[in-house]
Design an enzyme around this catalytic site. Structure first.
Site, mmCIF file in Angstrom:
data_model
loop_
_atom_site.group_PDB
_atom_site.id
_atom_site.type_symbol
_atom_site.label_atom_id
_atom_site.label_comp_id
_atom_site.label_asym_id
_atom_site.label_seq_id
_atom_site.Cartn_x
_atom_site.Cartn_y
_atom_site.Cartn_z
ATOM 1 N N HIS A 149 -5.949 -14.847 -14.066
ATOM 2 C CA HIS A 149 -5.714 -14.964 -15.506
ATOM 3 C C HIS A 149 -6.784 -14.230 -16.315
ATOM 4 O O HIS A 149 -7.901 -13.987 -15.842
ATOM 5 C CB HIS A 149 -5.694 -16.433 -15.918
ATOM 6 C CG HIS A 149 -6.981 -17.149 -15.627
ATOM 7 N ND1 HIS A 149 -8.100 -17.058 -16.432
ATOM 8 C CD2 HIS A 149 -7.327 -17.956 -14.594
ATOM 9 C CE1 HIS A 149 -9.073 -17.778 -15.929
ATOM 10 N NE2 HIS A 149 -8.641 -18.331 -14.804
ATOM 11 N N GLU B 182 -6.376 -23.546 -9.976
ATOM 12 C CA GLU B 182 -7.763 -23.316 -9.592
ATOM 13 C C GLU B 182 -8.226 -24.465 -8.689
ATOM 14 O O GLU B 182 -7.647 -25.557 -8.716
ATOM 15 C CB GLU B 182 -8.635 -23.243 -10.856
ATOM 16 C CG GLU B 182 -10.129 -23.058 -10.629
ATOM 17 C CD GLU B 182 -10.470 -21.786 -9.870
ATOM 18 O OE1 GLU B 182 -10.221 -21.769 -8.637
ATOM 19 O OE2 GLU B 182 -10.980 -20.832 -10.471
#
Length: 247
Positions: A9, A87
């Site tokens: 990202h 994550e």
């Protein structure tokens, strides 16, 4: 030859503030939005067209994917979201500043927590407001699946079922696949694809917003991999990630 595109990202607000982010759902900065749009332009210029995309359930990755697909005029594309691409969970470190944490515990200890394969950070308690068990996006998960802390080994273990059962079969069927995720969920995949040792994975850093292209053979073994864009800028971005926790 098959192309697989991986993308971390764009810069998030907690990337900018140098905080351990983990499963906290923080948004992109303005710079992060520009990184995401630029990634889409780079992928389009490479002549890549996607058939399907995968991302996490965290908005910084989802919004990055939206921007990429917008730049590629593929906003209609099927998108699959999975917590398995989140994550890694940083446990009790989540929300803390990396430099301040290094000053408190030492750079060597924080490097172990950030980059080692099998040493997780200190765990959260289930009564900690940072534990995601009450978040509706994880309602379908068993309590034992929702982490209190994760090392990279844990991230690999929860990611690989998605790879083997869903993503790899799509690639083998001839689909062009994008995976837009996070630094450590992508490190987990890169470790698997490149068969990187537990010792060597410590040195792997993935920058925000720069597409990483894998060329795979029919058995999904890498033939080569490369970042798109200016290579000097790529090196600088990788070095910046490596230096985030210096005291």
């Amino acid at each position: 030859m098959i192309k697989l595109v991986l993308l971390r990202h764009g810069e998030s607000q907690w990337n900018l503030e140098n905080r351990f982010t983990g499963w906290h759902d923080i948004d992109l900065t303005e710079r992060g939005r520009k990184e995401a749009a630029n990634a889409g332009k780079l992928i389009r210029a490479e002549g890549i067209v996607f058939d399907v995309a995968y991302t996490s359930v965290l908005k910084r990755a989802i919004r990055t994917l939206w921007s990429v697909l917008d730049e590629m005029d593929q906003m209609w594309l099927p998108v699959h979201k999975s917590w398995r691409l989140n994550e890694r969970h940083y446990g009790a470190l989540q929300g803390l500043n990396k430099t301040e944490t290094s000053q408190k515990y030492g750079e060597e200890q924080v490097l172990v927590w950030r980059r080692s394969y099998d040493t997780p950070p200190p765990a959260l308690g289930r009564d900690d407001e940072r534990w995601p068990g009450a978040d509706p996006r994880y309602r379908g998960m068993a309590e034992g699946e929702i982490p209190l802390s994760e090392c990279l080994k844990d991230t690999v273990a929860r990611f690989l079922p998605l790879w083997h059962e869903t993503i790899a079969p799509q690639i083998r069927s001839g689909k062009s696949v994008a995976i837009v995720a996070h630094g450590n969920s992508l490190r987990a995949l890169v470790k698997y694809l490149d068969n990187i040792s537990e010792d060597d994975i410590v040195g792997l850093n993935i920058p925000t917003g720069i597409p990483l292209v894998y060329e795979l053979d029919d058995d999904l073994k890498p033939l080569k991999s490369y970042y798109l864009g200016d290579q000097d800028a790529v090196k600088q971005a990788v070095a910046a990630v490596a230096g985030q926790a210096k005291a």
